[in-house]
Motif scaffolding. Structure first.
Motif, short mmCIF file in Angstrom:
data_model
loop_
_atom_site.label_atom_id
_atom_site.label_comp_id
_atom_site.label_asym_id
_atom_site.label_seq_id
_atom_site.Cartn_x
_atom_site.Cartn_y
_atom_site.Cartn_z
N ASP A 71 0.82 -1.21 0.00
CA ASP A 71 0.00 0.00 0.00
C ASP A 71 0.85 1.26 0.00
OD1 ASP A 71 -2.27 -1.54 0.06
OD2 ASP A 71 -2.48 -1.45 2.25
N GLU A 72 2.11 1.14 0.41
CA GLU A 72 2.95 2.32 0.59
C GLU A 72 3.99 2.51 -0.50
OE1 GLU A 72 3.99 1.15 4.70
OE2 GLU A 72 3.30 3.15 5.25
N VAL A 73 4.41 1.44 -1.16
CA VAL A 73 5.42 1.56 -2.21
C VAL A 73 5.03 0.70 -3.40
CG1 VAL A 73 7.30 2.02 -0.59
CG2 VAL A 73 6.83 -0.32 -1.29
N GLN A 74 5.63 1.03 -4.55
CA GLN A 74 5.38 0.25 -5.75
C GLN A 74 6.26 -1.00 -5.77
OE1 GLN A 74 5.05 2.36 -9.47
NE2 GLN A 74 4.75 4.34 -8.44
N GLN A 75 5.93 -1.92 -6.69
CA GLN A 75 6.76 -3.11 -6.83
C GLN A 75 8.17 -2.70 -7.23
OE1 GLN A 75 8.24 -4.51 -9.69
NE2 GLN A 75 7.38 -3.17 -11.26
N GLY A 76 9.14 -3.48 -6.75
CA GLY A 76 10.54 -3.15 -7.03
C GLY A 76 11.24 -4.17 -7.89
N TYR A 77 10.53 -5.16 -8.41
CA TYR A 77 11.16 -6.23 -9.17
C TYR A 77 12.02 -5.71 -10.33
CZ TYR A 77 8.08 -9.66 -6.87
OH TYR A 77 7.42 -10.45 -5.96
N ASP A 78 11.54 -4.69 -11.02
CA ASP A 78 12.31 -4.12 -12.13
C ASP A 78 12.82 -2.72 -11.80
OD1 ASP A 78 9.99 -2.66 -12.21
OD2 ASP A 78 9.51 -3.08 -14.31
N GLY A 79 12.87 -2.39 -10.53
CA GLY A 79 13.23 -1.04 -10.12
C GLY A 79 14.71 -0.73 -10.28
N ILE A 80 14.98 0.53 -10.56
CA ILE A 80 16.35 1.07 -10.57
C ILE A 80 16.34 2.31 -9.70
CG2 ILE A 80 18.23 2.04 -11.95
CD1 ILE A 80 17.19 0.47 -14.33
N ARG A 81 17.06 2.26 -8.59
CA ARG A 81 17.10 3.37 -7.64
C ARG A 81 18.52 3.90 -7.55
NH1 ARG A 81 13.66 -0.74 -6.31
NH2 ARG A 81 15.52 -1.99 -5.89
N LEU A 82 18.68 5.20 -7.59
CA LEU A 82 20.01 5.82 -7.59
C LEU A 82 20.18 6.70 -6.36
CD1 LEU A 82 20.17 6.98 -11.34
CD2 LEU A 82 20.89 4.78 -10.38
N TYR A 83 21.35 6.60 -5.79
CA TYR A 83 21.73 7.47 -4.67
C TYR A 83 23.01 8.18 -5.09
CZ TYR A 83 23.01 9.02 0.04
OH TYR A 83 23.35 9.78 1.13
N LYS A 84 22.89 9.47 -5.40
CA LYS A 84 24.04 10.26 -5.82
C LYS A 84 24.56 11.05 -4.64
CE LYS A 84 22.76 10.70 -10.68
NZ LYS A 84 22.58 11.61 -11.84
#
Length: 742
Positions: free
Chosen positions: A274-287
């Motif tokens: 309910d709070e986040v989307q699926q992450g199976y194909d996610g790409i998250r960046l921390y710069k």
């Protein structure tokens, strides 16, 4: 041209430090010395609790754990039931939240550190406490052991390595080495961890669950405030503080790595909520950025070509990230229906074809999740899945070599073993060797931990697996590089398998692996923690050459603090290996050669228990310690392949006879998989001379060391590394970050 990021005007200074009997890690602060400390026999450091000292006071690094927590009543070693090297008390300071090694406390909650923490490193033991402890050990331990299990060490004392209460496994040898300290609270369960370049900050990632402590906009002080839970934190190993990070998709069971510019990448993940989307194909960046506004960013229009659960990421020689395998849906064991038998890269492959089929991941079903991948110096990839090993060309994307199968059971999730590419150094001509250790015998809660390790040189003419046993079985091990080029094997369990609620019998003792020793003499057993680090634990080396250990969330259902046989852990530990105790006399020459009867026997033939850092001298001359200690005071922040660059060293005690320099990348860690972890030794082309004998003044270039950067990006992909220097086997107080670029 000498491009230093710090003033090197004192590069040749010789600052003598008077000898001491301390065995505490030397201060990790500039200009501080260690004096007037006493030690217990086992290498633990004991003292009354005290508040954090000012920068000008002299104390060991272990005292820094008192930092921002208020004082609490002193507890002497003789009056407590806990480990002499680690303690955590509740608000009333009369009910230990930690108990003796191997006996977990299941009574009462694990208080978050920001609410009512009290933790101590006991530095000074009274003579009475030492005598009482010795008396107890002499009278109780022989009765605790039975028959042939009461193996005696060479000094005549019993030495028990109990993984958990009720176990009767023993080894013989001298006193164990190293020290454990509690340094903070992670805010979230540390299922994944990655060290932020140019800092001592760690990003912890976890699954979407209601048992996390951190909430958005939260910090160590107000972590239980905020509109919704946070699933990631940035934790400072320097002060134990954390702040919540904002995550838009489920990071659970993800993978990751670094881009050459220092950007941290998290790919793949888990199901939506309910709070986040699926992450199976996610790409998250921390710069990385200045200040405290750095955070995870995600553009949902940019995603993986496939949905992946339990994939592996490895840095390629050009700096791109190789993303291999996984399943397209949550699964305990892979199967044909959910298997993803291909790979892709980030940034994406050029051309129309963005994924490349990889039938090897069909051959290796069902045990091929989180496959083992290591970049070789020839720029190709070593890959192991199930028991099969290959070399994959990164130019043609074809299998160029099929290596022998590793003996024993599968080594991938859920029969999870660990692996590491051994240090690539001038001494071994940068020839790669892969070490794979541990795992489970089968997918069962009653499976046993595997003790065997396999070592292979994949680029040799006739590659084959050299097999030998660790001191004891271990599944879900973390295998991390240490500053001296050795490997630490830590965390995990000896019964069960990876996954929620599937393992028991925690293995509490770290084991050191010495790659350059001959077979039969490569393992060394160190002091145990008192915290079970089970499924979802992490460990890696920090810039001060200690080991950060965190995590453990083996509970499939949401639990409150302290619930379950093995509670979800938020406590963060620092383990200081013996090389941070340079003043300790070497009392560990004993070599165990024990063969016990029965199925639970531990074969420790050639295992060294404890001991000082290799190469560290314990001699003293007129009261001055003969162990070199020092720091890097000048270094370039950017180095190029093949170039010679300069380090400016400042040392204490004496001119170091032996200096070693290496680049270390601790990698992205999760599920016992240390992705892109690397240790590359550097060739020293020239050293400054000793101080001039006639005048006693230091030669102006005595502290300069000229070092050659890696020759190719196959040895070390472009990116950020810690520069580690060892002076006569003792690491400098802090590694320095550099960027390696073409």
């Amino acid at each position: 041209m000498n491009l230093f990021s710090a003033n090197d005007s004192h590069a040749g200074d010789y600052v003598p430090l008077r000898s001491t009997t301390s065995i505490a890690p030397r201060s990790r602060r500039k200009g501080l010395s260690i004096r007037n400390t006493r030690s217990s026999q086992d290498g633990s450091v004991c003292s009354p609790a005290s508040s954090h000292s000012s920068a000008s006071s002299e104390h060991s690094r272990s005292s820094s754990i008192h930092s921002h927590f208020k004082d609490s009543p002193t507890r002497s070693l003789a009056s407590t039931n806990g480990s002499p090297t680690q303690r955590l008390y509740s608000e009333e300071a009369n009910s230990p939240l930690l108990t003796t090694p191997g006996i977990l406390n299941h009574h009462g909650p694990q208080h978050p550190y920001s609410q009512s923490p009290r933790y101590y490193s006991l530095k000074h033991c009274s003579l009475t406490a030492i005598l009482v402890t010795t008396l107890i050990a002499a009278t109780v331990l022989p009765h605790f052991l039975s028959g042939s299990d009461a193996a005696l060490n060479e000094s005549g004392g019993a030495n028990v390595l109990n993984h958990a209460a009720g176990m009767d496994k023993t080894v013989s040898g001298a006193s164990l080495g190293g020290q454990w300290d509690l340094i903070g609270h992670s805010g979230v369960s540390a299922m994944h961890a990655v060290l932020r370049p140019f800092s001592d900050s760690i990003l912890f990632l976890e699954r979407v669950q209601a048992t996390t402590y951190a909430r958005m906009q939260g910090t160590s002080e107000n972590g239980n405030k905020g509109e919704h839970f946070a699933w990631s934190t940035e934790f400072s190993a320097n002060n134990g503080q954390w702040r919540a990070l904002d995550v838009k998709s489920n990071m659970f069971c993800s993978a990751g790595g670094y881009l050459p510019d220092g950007t941290i990448v998290s790919v793949a993940g888990g199901q939506p909520s309910d709070e986040v989307q699926q992450g199976y194909d996610g790409i998250r960046l921390y710069k990385p950025c200045n200040g405290t506004r750095c955070d995870w960013k995600q553009d949902f229009n940019v995603h993986l070509q496939e949905k992946r659960w339990y994939p592996t990421v490895e840095s390629l020689a050009n700096g791109d990230l190789f993303i291999l395998g996984g399943s397209n849906h949550a699964a305990s064991i892979n199967n044909e229906r959910v298997n993803v038998p291909n790979f892709e890269t980030f940034p994406p492959l050029p051309g129309a074809q963005k994924t490349i089929d990889f039938p090897f991941l069909v051959e290796t079903l069902p045990h091929n999740l989180y496959p083992i991948v290591h970049l070789l110096p020839d720029k190709n990839l070593f890959i192991l899945a199930n028991t099969k090993a290959i070399i994959l060309s990164t130019s043609t994307w074809k299998i160029v070599t099929r290596l022998p199968d590793i003996p024993g059971p599968p080594r991938n999730y859920p029969l999870t073993g660990g692996s590491v590419i051994l240090p690539l150094t001038p001494e071994n001509n940068f020839e790669p060797e892969i070490l794979v250790c541990g795992g489970a015998t089968d997918f069962s809660t009653q499976a046993k931990g595997v003790a065997s390790c396999g070592r292979i040189a994949p680029l040799s003419k006739n590659p084959s697996w050299e097999m030998e046993d660790m001191p004891f079985g271990r599944m879900m091990p973390d295998m991390a590089h240490l500053a001296d080029g050795s490997i630490v094997i830590v965390n995990g369990a000896d019964t069960g398998t990876a996954g929620f609620d599937r393992a028991s019998d925690p293995v509490l003792h770290p084991v050191q692996y010495l790659p350059n020793e001959r077979k039969g003499r490569r393992f060394r057993v160190w002091n145990p923690s008192v915290i079970a680090r089970m499924y979802h634990s992490v460990a890696f080396m920090l810039p001060d050459s200690s080991l950060l250990v965190a995590g453990s969330n083996p509970n499939g259902r949401p639990v409150e603090y302290g619930e379950g046989d093995f509670p979800t852990e938020f406590r963060v530990e620092r383990f200081s290996p013996p090389y941070l105790f340079p003043h300790r006399p070497s009392d560990a020459a004993a070599v165990a050669s024990v063969g016990l009867e029965g199925s639970d026997d531990i074969m420790l033939e050639g295992t060294v228990v404890g001991g000082a850092a290799p190469g560290a001298s314990d001699e003293h001359d007129e009261g001055v310690s003969q162990v070199a200690q020092g720091e890097i005071v000048g270094w370039p922040t950017l180095i190029k392949y093949g170039e010679t660059f300069e380090l400016s060293l400042q040392w204490y005690n004496h001119y170091p006879e032996n200096v070693r320099v290496a680049l270390v990348n601790p990698g992205f860690i999760t599920h016992s998989t240390h992705m892109s972890q690397r240790y590359v030794g550097l060739e020293i082309s020239k050293r400054g001379e000793k101080s001039v004998a006639a005048t006693g003044e230091a030669h102006k270039e005595a502290g300069l060391v000229r070092v050659k950067a890696p020759a190719t990006n196959g040895l070390a992909p472009p990116g950020h590394y810690m520069v580690v220097a060892l002076l006569d086997g003792v690491p400098v107080t802090e590694a320095k970050w550099v960027q390696l670029a073409a």
